[in-house]
Enzyme design. Sequence first.
Site, mmCIF file in Angstrom:
data_model
loop_
_atom_site.group_PDB
_atom_site.id
_atom_site.type_symbol
_atom_site.label_atom_id
_atom_site.label_comp_id
_atom_site.label_asym_id
_atom_site.label_seq_id
_atom_site.Cartn_x
_atom_site.Cartn_y
_atom_site.Cartn_z
ATOM 1 N N LYS A 10 0.827 -1.193 0.000
ATOM 2 C CA LYS A 10 0.000 0.000 0.000
ATOM 3 C C LYS A 10 0.875 1.261 0.000
ATOM 4 O O LYS A 10 2.086 1.178 0.271
ATOM 5 C CB LYS A 10 -0.926 -0.036 1.223
ATOM 6 C CG LYS A 10 -1.948 -1.198 1.221
ATOM 7 C CD LYS A 10 -2.789 -1.161 2.501
ATOM 8 C CE LYS A 10 -3.900 -2.203 2.516
ATOM 9 N NZ LYS A 10 -4.714 -2.095 3.757
ATOM 10 N N PHE A 58 -15.293 4.371 7.749
ATOM 11 C CA PHE A 58 -13.947 4.728 7.297
ATOM 12 C C PHE A 58 -13.736 4.497 5.790
ATOM 13 O O PHE A 58 -12.623 4.636 5.286
ATOM 14 C CB PHE A 58 -12.885 3.946 8.093
ATOM 15 C CG PHE A 58 -13.058 2.443 8.060
ATOM 16 C CD1 PHE A 58 -12.576 1.687 7.004
ATOM 17 C CD2 PHE A 58 -13.698 1.770 9.106
ATOM 18 C CE1 PHE A 58 -12.723 0.313 6.962
ATOM 19 C CE2 PHE A 58 -13.858 0.390 9.076
ATOM 20 C CZ PHE A 58 -13.369 -0.337 8.000
ATOM 21 N N ARG A 91 -1.071 -14.405 5.063
ATOM 22 C CA ARG A 91 -1.847 -13.682 6.087
ATOM 23 C C ARG A 91 -1.198 -13.818 7.461
ATOM 24 O O ARG A 91 -1.202 -12.881 8.244
ATOM 25 C CB ARG A 91 -3.312 -14.134 6.094
ATOM 26 C CG ARG A 91 -4.091 -13.501 4.941
ATOM 27 C CD ARG A 91 -5.590 -13.523 5.127
ATOM 28 N NE ARG A 91 -6.095 -12.627 6.150
ATOM 29 C CZ ARG A 91 -6.634 -11.424 5.905
ATOM 30 N NH1 ARG A 91 -6.700 -10.943 4.687
ATOM 31 N NH2 ARG A 91 -7.105 -10.693 6.892
ATOM 32 N N THR A 97 -5.416 -7.362 11.008
ATOM 33 C CA THR A 97 -5.815 -6.138 10.307
ATOM 34 C C THR A 97 -5.454 -4.895 11.120
ATOM 35 O O THR A 97 -4.905 -3.928 10.580
ATOM 36 C CB THR A 97 -7.346 -6.157 10.071
ATOM 37 O OG1 THR A 97 -7.681 -7.368 9.386
ATOM 38 C CG2 THR A 97 -7.797 -4.964 9.263
ATOM 39 N N ARG A 108 2.602 -6.196 9.612
ATOM 40 C CA ARG A 108 1.772 -5.083 10.089
ATOM 41 C C ARG A 108 2.154 -4.654 11.500
ATOM 42 O O ARG A 108 2.107 -3.477 11.844
ATOM 43 C CB ARG A 108 0.297 -5.488 10.016
ATOM 44 C CG ARG A 108 -0.214 -5.550 8.571
ATOM 45 C CD ARG A 108 -1.552 -6.243 8.488
ATOM 46 N NE ARG A 108 -2.236 -6.016 7.224
ATOM 47 C CZ ARG A 108 -3.417 -6.536 6.912
ATOM 48 N NH1 ARG A 108 -4.029 -7.324 7.778
ATOM 49 N NH2 ARG A 108 -3.980 -6.274 5.757
ATOM 50 N N ASN A 122 -1.843 -0.262 7.379
ATOM 51 C CA ASN A 122 -1.205 -1.531 7.723
ATOM 52 C C ASN A 122 -0.337 -2.103 6.598
ATOM 53 O O ASN A 122 -0.136 -3.295 6.504
ATOM 54 C CB ASN A 122 -2.265 -2.532 8.204
ATOM 55 C CG ASN A 122 -3.421 -2.643 7.240
ATOM 56 O OD1 ASN A 122 -3.310 -2.214 6.099
ATOM 57 N ND2 ASN A 122 -4.514 -3.233 7.675
ATOM 58 N N HIS A 125 -1.850 -5.384 1.724
ATOM 59 C CA HIS A 125 -3.110 -6.099 1.584
ATOM 60 C C HIS A 125 -2.778 -7.548 1.242
ATOM 61 O O HIS A 125 -1.865 -7.811 0.457
ATOM 62 C CB HIS A 125 -3.945 -5.505 0.448
ATOM 63 C CG HIS A 125 -5.093 -6.385 0.050
ATOM 64 N ND1 HIS A 125 -6.269 -6.413 0.751
ATOM 65 C CD2 HIS A 125 -5.217 -7.312 -0.935
ATOM 66 C CE1 HIS A 125 -7.083 -7.307 0.201
ATOM 67 N NE2 HIS A 125 -6.465 -7.875 -0.819
#
Length: 167
Positions: A10, A58, A91, A97, A108, A122, A125
């Site tokens: 990101k 959000f 993950r 998250t 993260r 974070n 993705h």
Amino acid sequence: MIQAVLILIKPDGLKKSLTGNILSRLAETKLEIVAAKMVRVSEALAKEHYRHLKDKPFFGELIDYLLGKLHNRKKVMALVYWGEEAIKKCRDLAGATNPEEAEATSIRGSYGRITTSGLYENVIHVSSDINDAEREIKLWFNPEEIIVELYPAKEIIAKEVKKQIWA
Ligand code: IDP
Ligand code: MG
């Protein structure tokens, strides 16, 4: 089970120069990278990607985040990792998250933060299940950009398609 998973670095990850660190961490999975590119994200792409969150308070800020408006970095890096249990492996490495709840050694947990307005920044993705992975990979990549055949594709003769070629 052999799976494919979409990873996005990101805009905060790019702004913080974390690409190398994140790819090194993901290399621990021993998965294969079968597609990678830098993407200028359109509003339509961002909204489609996060459509499951469109009713969240959000959502607007999340779209601005993916568009790079919060970091003055109007790009993300998109990759497809492929191999045994790819989704769980990626993950697990990414962490929860909420970056404050993510394990400290996860990606993260190491690099994420919560902004003063409450958005979870974070840094990456990771698709959450095989259905999301297929939907997201087809959204971010064309078949010819992926070096293995993940999903059935077909050939068409596209007429009058405007595109750039080398001058
Ligand atoms: P995931 O990225 O771990 O799959 P999702 O629920 O799909 O989590 O949410 C997508 C993104 O939206 C998150 O990565 C995070 O940036 C943001 N987000 C999710 N839940 C919240 C929240 O409760 N507050 C603020 N931001 C959130
Ligand atoms: Mg998700």
